[in-house]
Motif scaffolding. Structure first.
Motif, PDB file in Angstrom:
ATOM      1  N   ASP A  33       0.989  -1.094   0.039  1.00  0.00           N
ATOM      2  CA  ASP A  33      -0.028   0.016   0.081  1.00  0.00           C
ATOM      3  C   ASP A  33       0.881   1.367  -0.013  1.00  0.00           C
ATOM      4  OD1 ASP A  33       0.931   0.202   2.636  1.00  0.00           O
ATOM      5  OD2 ASP A  33      -1.118   0.238   3.514  1.00  0.00           O
ATOM      6  N   ASP A  35       1.406   3.701   2.283  1.00  0.00           N
ATOM      7  CA  ASP A  35       2.521   3.778   3.492  1.00  0.00           C
ATOM      8  C   ASP A  35       3.590   2.855   3.304  1.00  0.00           C
ATOM      9  OD1 ASP A  35       3.255   4.441   5.946  1.00  0.00           O
ATOM     10  OD2 ASP A  35       2.278   2.972   6.746  1.00  0.00           O
ATOM     11  N   ASP A  86       6.515  -1.655   7.447  1.00  0.00           N
ATOM     12  CA  ASP A  86       4.733  -1.939   7.378  1.00  0.00           C
ATOM     13  C   ASP A  86       4.009  -3.250   7.045  1.00  0.00           C
ATOM     14  OD1 ASP A  86       2.582  -0.159   7.535  1.00  0.00           O
ATOM     15  OD2 ASP A  86       2.499  -0.012   5.350  1.00  0.00           O
ATOM     16  N   HIS A 111       4.475  -0.613  12.534  1.00  0.00           N
ATOM     17  CA  HIS A 111       3.342   0.058  13.171  1.00  0.00           C
ATOM     18  C   HIS A 111       2.019  -0.679  13.538  1.00  0.00           C
ATOM     19  CE1 HIS A 111       0.364   2.035  10.489  1.00  0.00           C
ATOM     20  NE2 HIS A 111       1.171   1.276   9.657  1.00  0.00           N
ATOM     21  N   HIS A 112       2.103  -2.095  13.196  1.00  0.00           N
ATOM     22  CA  HIS A 112       0.890  -2.761  13.348  1.00  0.00           C
ATOM     23  C   HIS A 112       1.074  -3.337  14.759  1.00  0.00           C
ATOM     24  CE1 HIS A 112       0.773  -2.448   8.912  1.00  0.00           C
ATOM     25  NE2 HIS A 112      -0.560  -2.727   9.045  1.00  0.00           N
ATOM     26  N   ASP A 161      -2.816   6.554   5.586  1.00  0.00           N
ATOM     27  CA  ASP A 161      -2.927   5.676   6.897  1.00  0.00           C
ATOM     28  C   ASP A 161      -3.593   6.153   8.088  1.00  0.00           C
ATOM     29  OD1 ASP A 161      -1.412   3.519   5.584  1.00  0.00           O
ATOM     30  OD2 ASP A 161      -0.805   3.174   7.649  1.00  0.00           O
TER      31      ASP A 161
HETATM   32 MN   LIG Z   1       0.919   1.310   7.467  1.00  0.00          MN
END
Ligand SMILES: [Mn+2]
Length: 347
Positions: A33, A35, A86, A111-112, A161
């Protein structure tokens, strides 16, 4: 710029960069994606300044065996150092990730949310959901990145995002675009740039490298026509949504199935899901292999990551998870009804 580090630090990142030697072969594996694309591009630029060539860059979809699958190619190419960005590969493909770490130098920027307690947190930067991977990589890169050249891209990723919901991140966007507010961001320059790139990622989903190269050349005007085509399709769905959505009171969710020749699931979800912070949304899209779901709760009324995880638990070949306001799931056709019933209950 203040980043909310949960695991790791800028020092860890710089040390890993310094560990890359003349004979290393370097790969970047990032999310497919905007990001992920921006974060991968910043990594490539940072490495370039350090005199390190990237031998392989790939844009990945989230799947349960993703590291194992990617490892085949990495071995074939003789890659010795790998950046992931990501992608919460430490949760999605824990075994594949651990195996890869035994053979190669691996660094993760993400950042998940992590599903379980991870034991080995070396070579890893994890931040809170709201600090998107592109922003984190941009800050980690610091002096190695020309912010005049790449400010526009990090701001686009922040928009894509939803990272601008955090006040400090909105202020960061305003340091490049003073006119941007919470209300006008979607029609602002970074909003439009983000939507153009996101449209291209839908249209060229089998050739993300092409979009990546245009972004790298900062030549996204090329994408205007495709963007108009995709956007037209998206607005058709928005109209249809207002007529054909279904309401499920159990979790106070609006449900809608997207029927389009383009996979605009996440685009539509972000657009409609962002319009009403009081409501929760679940969108469905059938591809030839899987049925995909995208969930939104922009006002943080429900933990959508948790809900998608619960909905897919124990279902073969299924996966679900993500952030509180935005999450996704993927299930084989035969489990759609079970999944829907778990999440939605009765109409
Ligand atoms: Mn992301």
């Amino acid at each position: 710029m203040n980043i909310d580090y949960l695991v790791g630090s800028k020092r860890d990142f710089l040390d890993f960069l310094d560990s890359i030697g003349l004979y290393d072969k370097v790969a970047i594996l990032t999310h497919n994606d905007l990001d992920g694309l921006a974060s991968g591009l910043f990594l490539e630029k940072i490495l370039e300044v350090k005199g390190i060539k990237v031998d392989y860059i790939q844009f990945l979809d989230i799947r349960s065996d993703m590291v194992k699958e990617a490892s085949v190619k990495l071995n074939e190419l003789g890659i010795t150092k790998v950046f992931f960005s990501d992608l919460n590969v430490e949760s999605i493909d824990y075994e594949g990730f651990e195996d890869l770490k035994r053979e190669k130098g691996v660094f993760l920027i993400d950042h998940h949310p992590t599903r379980e307690n991870i034991k080995d947190i070396s070579n890893m930067v994890k931040t809170s959901s709201e600090d998107c991977a592109a922003l984190v990589t941009f800050v980690l890169g610091g002096d190695f990145l020309d912010s005049e050249l790449w400010g526009w891209l990090v701001c686009s990723a922040i928009f894509a995002d939803y990272a601008f919901r955090s006040e400090k991140n909105l202020k960061f966007v305003q340091s490049f675009y003073p006119e941007v507010t919470l209300e006008n961001i979607s029609s602002s320059i970074p909003g439009l740039n983000a939507r153009r790139i996101s449209s291209a990622l839908i249209y060229y989903r089998n050739d993300i490298q092409y979009v990546y190269n245009l972004v790298k050349e900062r030549n996204i005007d090329e994408l205007s026509e495709i963007h108009e085509l995709i956007e037209e399709e998206v607005y058709k769905m928005v109209d249809d949504f207002s007529e054909n959505k279904e309401y499920y009171p159990q979790n106070e969710i609006y449900f809608y199935e997207i029927k389009s020749r383009f996979d605009i699931l996440s685009y539509v979800a972000t657009l409609i899901g962002g319009t009403d912070p009081e409501k929760n949304f679940l969108f469905m899209y059938r591809t030839k292999d899987f049925v995909k779901f995208s969930a939104r709760s922009s006002g943080l009324k429900l933990d959508m990551g948790h809900l998608m995880n619960e909905g897919t638990e124990g279902l073969p070949n299924s996966e679900g998870g993500g952030h509180v306001p935005a999450a996704a799931a993927k299930v084989p056709e035969e489990y759609v009804e079970i999944f829907k019933e778990r999440i939605l209950g009765k109409k």
